[in-house]
Write an enzyme that holds these catalytic residues in place. Sequence first.
Site, PDB file in Angstrom:
ATOM      1  N   LYS A   1      89.440  24.802  13.763  1.00  0.00           N
ATOM      2  CA  LYS A   1      89.478  25.608  12.526  1.00  0.00           C
ATOM      3  C   LYS A   1      89.496  24.714  11.287  1.00  0.00           C
ATOM      4  O   LYS A   1      88.942  25.086  10.242  1.00  0.00           O
ATOM      5  CB  LYS A   1      90.686  26.549  12.528  1.00  0.00           C
TER       6      LYS A   1
ATOM      7  N   TYR B   1      98.231  26.349  19.778  1.00  0.00           N
ATOM      8  CA  TYR B   1      96.913  26.611  19.165  1.00  0.00           C
ATOM      9  C   TYR B   1      96.008  25.390  19.364  1.00  0.00           C
ATOM     10  O   TYR B   1      94.785  25.512  19.458  1.00  0.00           O
ATOM     11  CB  TYR B   1      97.072  26.973  17.687  1.00  0.00           C
TER      12      TYR B   1
HETATM   13  P1  NAD Z   1      87.614  38.603  19.994  1.00  0.00           P
HETATM   14  O1  NAD Z   1      87.832  38.060  21.363  1.00  0.00           O
HETATM   15  O2  NAD Z   1      87.536  40.056  19.838  1.00  0.00           O
HETATM   16  O3  NAD Z   1      86.322  37.943  19.318  1.00  0.00           O
HETATM   17  C1  NAD Z   1      85.854  36.665  19.666  1.00  0.00           C
HETATM   18  C2  NAD Z   1      84.370  36.820  19.848  1.00  0.00           C
HETATM   19  O4  NAD Z   1      83.751  35.545  20.107  1.00  0.00           O
HETATM   20  C3  NAD Z   1      84.030  37.726  21.035  1.00  0.00           C
HETATM   21  O5  NAD Z   1      83.187  38.771  20.601  1.00  0.00           O
HETATM   22  C4  NAD Z   1      83.292  36.804  21.980  1.00  0.00           C
HETATM   23  O6  NAD Z   1      82.295  37.463  22.735  1.00  0.00           O
HETATM   24  C5  NAD Z   1      82.667  35.833  20.962  1.00  0.00           C
HETATM   25  N1  NAD Z   1      82.172  34.618  21.610  1.00  0.00           N
HETATM   26  C6  NAD Z   1      82.848  33.697  22.321  1.00  0.00           C
HETATM   27  N2  NAD Z   1      82.002  32.759  22.792  1.00  0.00           N
HETATM   28  C7  NAD Z   1      80.746  33.103  22.344  1.00  0.00           C
HETATM   29  C8  NAD Z   1      79.454  32.562  22.505  1.00  0.00           C
HETATM   30  N3  NAD Z   1      79.241  31.439  23.226  1.00  0.00           N
HETATM   31  N4  NAD Z   1      78.402  33.179  21.916  1.00  0.00           N
HETATM   32  C9  NAD Z   1      78.583  34.311  21.185  1.00  0.00           C
HETATM   33  N5  NAD Z   1      79.801  34.886  20.997  1.00  0.00           N
HETATM   34  C10 NAD Z   1      80.868  34.285  21.584  1.00  0.00           C
HETATM   35  O7  NAD Z   1      88.819  37.989  19.123  1.00  0.00           O
HETATM   36  P2  NAD Z   1      89.068  37.962  17.536  1.00  0.00           P
HETATM   37  O8  NAD Z   1      90.506  37.663  17.395  1.00  0.00           O
HETATM   38  O9  NAD Z   1      88.474  39.146  16.913  1.00  0.00           O
HETATM   39  O10 NAD Z   1      88.294  36.638  17.099  1.00  0.00           O
HETATM   40  C11 NAD Z   1      87.298  36.628  16.088  1.00  0.00           C
HETATM   41  C12 NAD Z   1      87.496  35.414  15.193  1.00  0.00           C
HETATM   42  O11 NAD Z   1      88.703  35.589  14.449  1.00  0.00           O
HETATM   43  C13 NAD Z   1      87.638  34.074  15.913  1.00  0.00           C
HETATM   44  O12 NAD Z   1      87.004  33.070  15.161  1.00  0.00           O
HETATM   45  C14 NAD Z   1      89.127  33.849  15.892  1.00  0.00           C
HETATM   46  O13 NAD Z   1      89.492  32.487  16.020  1.00  0.00           O
HETATM   47  C15 NAD Z   1      89.436  34.382  14.518  1.00  0.00           C
HETATM   48  N6  NAD Z   1      90.839  34.674  14.220  1.00  0.00           N
HETATM   49  C16 NAD Z   1      91.548  35.519  15.011  1.00  0.00           C
HETATM   50  C17 NAD Z   1      92.854  35.784  14.712  1.00  0.00           C
HETATM   51  C18 NAD Z   1      93.664  36.704  15.564  1.00  0.00           C
HETATM   52  O14 NAD Z   1      94.899  36.639  15.487  1.00  0.00           O
HETATM   53  N7  NAD Z   1      93.066  37.557  16.383  1.00  0.00           N
HETATM   54  C19 NAD Z   1      93.469  35.206  13.585  1.00  0.00           C
HETATM   55  C20 NAD Z   1      92.712  34.362  12.781  1.00  0.00           C
HETATM   56  C21 NAD Z   1      91.397  34.100  13.115  1.00  0.00           C
END
Ligand code: NAD
Length: 264
Positions: free
Chosen positions: A162, A155
């Site tokens: 984070k 990570y």
């Molecule tokens: P995802 O890939 O569906 O979403 C990530 C989003 O970030 C995408 O829509 C992407 O287009 C956007 N993004 C990236 N760079 C960008 C930029 N420059 N401008 C605008 N948008 C941008 O994946 P996700 O897992 O739904 O991630 C969403 C959030 O949840 C993130 O912060 C991620 O770290 C967090 N998260 C995810 C998990 C998991 O296991 N999936 C767990 C905890 C936290």
Amino acid sequence: MGLLTGKTALIFGVANDHSIAWGIAQAFHREGATLGFSYAGEKLERRVRPLAESLGSTFVEPCDVGQDDDIAAVVEKTRAAFGEIDILVHSIAFAGRDDLAGPYYSVSRAGFALAMDISVYSFTALAKAYLPIMKPGGAMLTMTYLGSVRAVQHYNVMGVAKAALEASVRYLALDLGTHAKKIRVNSISAGPIRTLAVAGIAGSRQMITEFAKASLLRRNITIEDVGNAAAYLCSDLAGGVTGEIHYVDAGYNVAGFPSPDEAA
Ligand code: NAD
């Protein structure tokens, strides 16, 4: 009446129907919110627009959160479409694939700066830009992960990002809680879910499998779980809650020594 009836929410971070932001959008829609969407770049529009339309939303605007001009433009479009909004959701993170494998210390200065800019600063930038059009008593929400407080292999720089994001939540909660508008700012720390962003992390498939075995509920987390918690945190039911890191992880973060399941 839904939990969010009469409220308008702007949601950043839908890439496809696996995105956590999409789980949040569906829960908000079910609870009666009016929705607007912002997506990263032109290439994503063909995926995001039909999803938005399926929830009755025609506000679908691009914004690269690494660009101040893009942020200013989407705020102006939001003002033109809705006037003021009640809820801002930031569900965005980015780090280079090379920085989500191997040792943490191999991260470059540029890779570190990029992860911090897109995954951390962007929430503060959006909060600042949207504050003038937030309704009093509104709510902001971002997404975090346990890698902020534990060392999770691969990570890496995203864990450092984070940790900074969670600190940002507390400072924004202070700034906006003491502001005349009394805006609440919270985050959800979700267990691992298979999304585009997670696919970029080395070993994520195994991490998700092991998570289900070790979590207290012995299961994985869904985007519906996160959406439901988000609806509560952004509703008036959570009117006394701000600056929080709310875990939606089936109890994984409080588990002690992994115990084998006992026969009933
Ligand atoms: P995802 O890939 O569906 O979403 C990530 C989003 O970030 C995408 O829509 C992407 O287009 C956007 N993004 C990236 N760079 C960008 C930029 N420059 N401008 C605008 N948008 C941008 O994946 P996700 O897992 O739904 O991630 C969403 C959030 O949840 C993130 O912060 C991620 O770290 C967090 N998260 C995810 C998990 C998991 O296991 N999936 C767990 C905890 C936290």
